[in-house]
Design a protein around this motif. Structure first.
Motif, PDB file in Angstrom:
ATOM      1  N   SER A 152      43.736  13.832  78.139  1.00  0.00           N
ATOM      2  CA  SER A 152      44.230  15.211  78.182  1.00  0.00           C
ATOM      3  C   SER A 152      44.539  15.725  76.787  1.00  0.00           C
ATOM      4  N   PHE A 153      45.099  14.876  75.933  1.00  0.00           N
ATOM      5  CA  PHE A 153      45.414  15.292  74.571  1.00  0.00           C
ATOM      6  C   PHE A 153      44.160  15.781  73.842  1.00  0.00           C
TER       7      PHE A 153
ATOM      8  N   HIS B  65      49.036  25.115  71.875  1.00  0.00           N
ATOM      9  CA  HIS B  65      48.646  23.705  71.830  1.00  0.00           C
ATOM     10  C   HIS B  65      49.855  22.776  71.767  1.00  0.00           C
ATOM     11  N   GLN B  66      50.843  23.150  70.967  1.00  0.00           N
ATOM     12  CA  GLN B  66      52.004  22.273  70.800  1.00  0.00           C
ATOM     13  C   GLN B  66      52.744  22.086  72.120  1.00  0.00           C
ATOM     14  N   TYR B  67      52.850  23.177  72.886  1.00  0.00           N
ATOM     15  CA  TYR B  67      53.531  23.058  74.185  1.00  0.00           C
ATOM     16  C   TYR B  67      52.803  22.082  75.094  1.00  0.00           C
ATOM     17  N   TYR B  68      51.489  22.226  75.190  1.00  0.00           N
ATOM     18  CA  TYR B  68      50.728  21.368  76.104  1.00  0.00           C
ATOM     19  C   TYR B  68      50.656  19.920  75.596  1.00  0.00           C
ATOM     20  N   LEU B  69      50.655  19.719  74.284  1.00  0.00           N
ATOM     21  CA  LEU B  69      50.674  18.356  73.763  1.00  0.00           C
ATOM     22  C   LEU B  69      52.010  17.680  74.055  1.00  0.00           C
ATOM     23  N   THR B  70      53.065  18.489  74.091  1.00  0.00           N
ATOM     24  CA  THR B  70      54.399  17.965  74.414  1.00  0.00           C
ATOM     25  C   THR B  70      54.582  17.817  75.914  1.00  0.00           C
ATOM     26  N   HIS B  71      53.895  18.663  76.698  1.00  0.00           N
ATOM     27  CA  HIS B  71      54.005  18.633  78.167  1.00  0.00           C
ATOM     28  C   HIS B  71      52.608  18.493  78.782  1.00  0.00           C
ATOM     29  N   PRO B  72      51.939  17.356  78.570  1.00  0.00           N
ATOM     30  CA  PRO B  72      50.566  17.197  79.074  1.00  0.00           C
ATOM     31  C   PRO B  72      50.458  17.307  80.586  1.00  0.00           C
ATOM     32  N   GLU B  73      51.547  16.990  81.279  1.00  0.00           N
ATOM     33  CA  GLU B  73      51.509  17.087  82.746  1.00  0.00           C
ATOM     34  C   GLU B  73      51.351  18.534  83.197  1.00  0.00           C
TER      35      GLU B  73
ATOM     36  N   PHE C 201      50.341  30.320  82.260  1.00  0.00           N
ATOM     37  CA  PHE C 201      49.525  29.950  81.097  1.00  0.00           C
ATOM     38  C   PHE C 201      50.394  30.088  79.854  1.00  0.00           C
ATOM     39  N   ARG C 202      50.607  29.001  79.131  1.00  0.00           N
ATOM     40  CA  ARG C 202      51.403  29.051  77.902  1.00  0.00           C
ATOM     41  C   ARG C 202      50.480  29.455  76.755  1.00  0.00           C
ATOM     42  N   MET C 203      50.635  30.721  76.311  1.00  0.00           N
ATOM     43  CA  MET C 203      49.734  31.260  75.295  1.00  0.00           C
ATOM     44  C   MET C 203      50.532  31.949  74.198  1.00  0.00           C
TER      45      MET C 203
END
Length: 347
Positions: free
Chosen positions: A75-76, A88-96, A150-152
């Motif tokens: 996922s990363f 990107h930083q949010y999703y890398l911190t919260h991959p789930e 969607f975190r944008m």
């Protein structure tokens, strides 16, 4: 090992020692060694408050199941490739959070990478949703939660350039066209889009058919009263004899509505807006056709509907329906419909 599979699929976080032993055919000594290994590798944790069982070697009466953390490495790598508008930083911190809706995130990212110029032209919310995700109802369901769904960064729901489709009037009568036909449209979004183009662009010729009256069928509502279309034609257009054209989703439900409309209105001529259906079949998709809501077959004979189409299109329609899929009207969005409509000078 059988015991490990059993424990991994155990529905609770705490498991009794007796349950571990009873599901195995191994001796107590062998199971004790197995449990010792599980504890060493961090798969099981003794619940010391449960006490020892009094046998040799002694084991605790209860164990907590420690399931390993999920590997997010794949996922990363995918998150790093998302369009720059994503956080990107949010999703890398919260991959789930990425994994929970990865299909939708990837669809929007792909759209922004390769087709963002389409946002320059407006679409109804359902049309835009189908264009991006292959799911015509998705955007409407998350409209108020778009920024959290969607975190944008620097991109909001308004940037999708959709126009609202409030509950419409039942009819739209084009004021400049003296004579024309009556078009029944199954769904609200497509009705509203057609009306928008007819009114704002002054293009009442739809797929070569001059449309004087645009009716919103409201799904099956158009079929509720027998003979209503004849009454409506006389009320609105007087003695003029007009044809009715029907345009709906290409699925069993839409076919049923069309056939029932014809059956309940034998005094008027109800035809398919055939070129619209052909355009739906010929439109290239970014995604597979969506799955149908159910697999109900039309009450009338499907052959009557298929007889309107070429052999090639008949085969394609059957393939789509037999696979449990369908084509919604929203596949023909604002820009596509506008390209198929003409002004009064073409009447």
């Amino acid at each position: 090992m059988k015991s490990r599979i059993y424990i991994e699929n155990y529905p609770k976080k705490i498991i009794e020692l007796s349950e571990i032993i009873n599901q195995s055919k191994n001796s107590y000594e062998e199971m004790a060694e197995t449990i010792r290994c599980y504890v060493e590798e961090g798969f099981l944790l003794p619940v010391k408050s449960s006490g020892l069982n009094g046998r040799r070697p002694a084991l605790y009466n209860k164990y907590k199941i420690l399931k390993p953390e999920k590997d997010h490495r794949e996922s990363f790598e995918k998150i790093k490739l998302l369009h720059g508008r994503f956080d990107h930083q949010y999703y890398l911190t919260h991959p789930e959070q990425y994994e929970r809706i990865s299909e939708e995130i990837e669809a929007l990212s792909s759209f922004l990478w390769s087709r963002s110029e389409e946002l320059l032209e407006p679409m109804s919310i359902n049309e835009r949703s189908f264009s991006i995700f292959g799911k015509e109802k998705l955007l409407k369901s998350i409209e108020n939660q778009f920024s959290s769904y969607f975190r944008m960064q620097g991109f909001s729901f308004e940037d999708l350039h959709t126009y609202p489709t409030p509950e419409p009037f039942f009819e739209y009568i084009h004021p400049s066209l003296k004579e024309g036909q009556i078009l029944i449209v199954e769904n609200k979004d497509t009705w509203y889009t057609l009306r928008k183009i007819m009114r704002e662009e002054n293009k009442p010729v739809v797929f070569g058919i001059p449309v004087k009256v645009l009716l919103y069928g409201e799904g099956k509502k158009i079929t509720r009263q027998s003979g209503r279309l004849r009454e409506y034609m006389e009320e609105v257009l007087g003695e003029h004899q007009n044809d009715f054209y029907y345009f709906g989703d290409l699925d069993y439900e839409g076919i049923s509505i069309y056939q029932e409309t014809k059956e309940k209105n034998p005094e008027v001529n109800v035809k398919l807006l055939l070129k619209a259906y052909e355009a739906m079949l010929e439109e290239k998709l970014q995604k597979a056709y969506p799955e149908t809501r159910d697999h109900r077959t039309p009450r009338a004979d499907l052959e009557d509907f298929l007889a309107n189409f070429s052999e090639e299109h008949q085969k394609k329609i059957l393939q789509i329906l037999e696979k449990g899929r369908y084509i919604p009207q929203e596949i023909l969005n604002w820009s596509l419909l506008k390209s198929k409509m003409e002004g009064i000078e073409h009447v």
